[in-house]
Design an enzyme around this catalytic site. Sequence first.
Site, short mmCIF file in Angstrom:
data_model
loop_
_atom_site.label_atom_id
_atom_site.label_comp_id
_atom_site.label_asym_id
_atom_site.label_seq_id
_atom_site.Cartn_x
_atom_site.Cartn_y
_atom_site.Cartn_z
N HIS A 306 0.83 -1.21 0.00
CA HIS A 306 0.00 0.00 0.00
C HIS A 306 0.85 1.25 0.00
CE1 HIS A 306 0.17 -0.32 4.46
NE2 HIS A 306 -0.29 -1.53 4.30
N HIS A 349 6.79 1.82 11.49
CA HIS A 349 7.60 2.88 10.89
C HIS A 349 8.08 3.89 11.92
CE1 HIS A 349 3.46 4.42 10.83
NE2 HIS A 349 3.94 5.64 10.75
N GLU A 355 2.94 12.86 14.40
CA GLU A 355 1.58 12.47 14.05
C GLU A 355 0.65 12.54 15.26
OE1 GLU A 355 1.78 8.50 12.54
OE2 GLU A 355 3.49 8.89 11.26
N TYR A 364 -10.01 1.59 14.61
CA TYR A 364 -8.88 1.82 13.69
C TYR A 364 -8.14 0.51 13.47
CZ TYR A 364 -4.55 3.87 11.92
OH TYR A 364 -3.45 4.19 11.17
N HIS A 379 2.31 10.13 18.03
CA HIS A 379 3.55 9.45 17.68
C HIS A 379 4.48 10.53 17.17
CE1 HIS A 379 0.50 6.12 17.33
NE2 HIS A 379 1.27 5.78 18.34
N HIS A 385 6.44 3.29 15.75
CA HIS A 385 5.09 2.86 16.10
C HIS A 385 4.56 1.95 15.01
CE1 HIS A 385 4.85 6.68 13.94
NE2 HIS A 385 3.69 6.30 13.47
FE LIG Z 1 2.56 6.79 11.74
#
Ligand SMILES: [Fe+2]
Length: 453
Positions: A306, A349, A355, A364, A379, A385
């Site tokens: 993705h 990542h 974020e 989610y 984050h 995370h």
């Molecule tokens: Fe992220």
Amino acid sequence: MNKQTKIEALTQAATPFGTTEGYMPGFGNDFETEALPGALPQGMNSPQRCNYGLYGEQLTGTAFTAPSHQNERTWCYRIRPSVKHTHRFKKIDLPYWVSAPNVDPDVISLGQYRWDAVPHSDEKLTWLTGMRTMTTAGDVNTQVGMASHIYLVNESMVDDYFYSADSELLVVPQQGRLRFSTELGIIDLEPQEIAVIPRGLVYRVEVIEEPARGFVCENYGQKFELPGRGPIGANCMANRRDFKTPVAAFEDRDAPSTVTVKWCGQFHTTEIDHSPLDVVAWHGNYAPVKYDLKTYCPVGAILFDHPDPSIFTVLTAPSGVPGTANIDFVLFRERWMVMEDTFRPPWYHKNVMSEMMGNIYGQYDAKPQGFVPGGTSLHNMMLPHGPDREAFDKASNSELKPEKLDNTMSFMFETRFPQHLTAFAAKEAPLQDDYIDCWKTIEKKFDGTPGLK
Ligand SMILES: [Fe+2]
């Protein structure tokens, strides 16, 4: 039948305001609207005398000399000029609405954080007293960065008005309904919609349905705009027609009133004797706007892997560095997952951007538990995370048939600047102390032997 009559018979008049009553469609359009017939001068901005005895006044949202494709301003025709809407200022304290820079020595911003929804209380809170700053980034005085807030509102502003000289406000409701009565018209806002209130615009916030709770991204920098779609082309993601700007609406009302101004991170009040919402007609491209998040058309992977989450950007506020946003507003909404042989949730990542996420409703996919509607997570810059153990195991082992991610709407305020927690976020808001443990049970599977494990 003469020729003229025949033309009329073939023609049907368009609605004057587009298809949503009270709003005009488009993003950054050059709108024009008048609440009284003939109030808007035609063919010029500043006639010697305006109709109805109105005063002409320009509100600029960009420097006079900004590149023409970015230049934004609105001409207002109003009962009194804005100089009548402020008088001497008095400083006031709104301790929960904090501006950058705000680095609290008693707070550790380095960490992965998650909060439950900030609860309502019996305390009467307006748009101003109910604003709770969670994080700040950048510097309000140099007009870079942002702040993220949660609002808790259960009381309408009465004869009480506000504008922020510091920022435009991106409002993301999660509960309840609010009315923004602005100088340029009225926006009614509910969950799954967003609004952008421009810097310098005077307004009052009333509660239509209480209690109201939501998120605000306060953008100190360059205005939000639509992201370039690149090879995606002219359609999908957020489409310009789905943004709605209100038609002109005015108040001719004398009453002792207070205007509060946010300026360089400080709050000031000034007393006047009338409503400042007195713009009878206006034209221009600097105006408030709302947008229905349900009209966001997500684009994504249709075979494997993705793209980066930037594929879900609704609005972006540029910084001075091309492609590196002061703020991206990113939406994770219902969508189909169809990728073959792919780990479908967000991968693990570390991000140079920081974020701040919020949950509008539902669940989610990277965090099936704990990230609740009304809740937030942070984050920060260069902190790793990703999916928790449960999400990882499920996504690694489930049969990869086409699957609808349903009952989900979360968003992210992503900024190039590190976000610093406020004392409220660290000490008063319902912080989940065990959030960091969501990765604790992830096990080492490597044992030196080949094969999928
Ligand atoms: Fe992220």
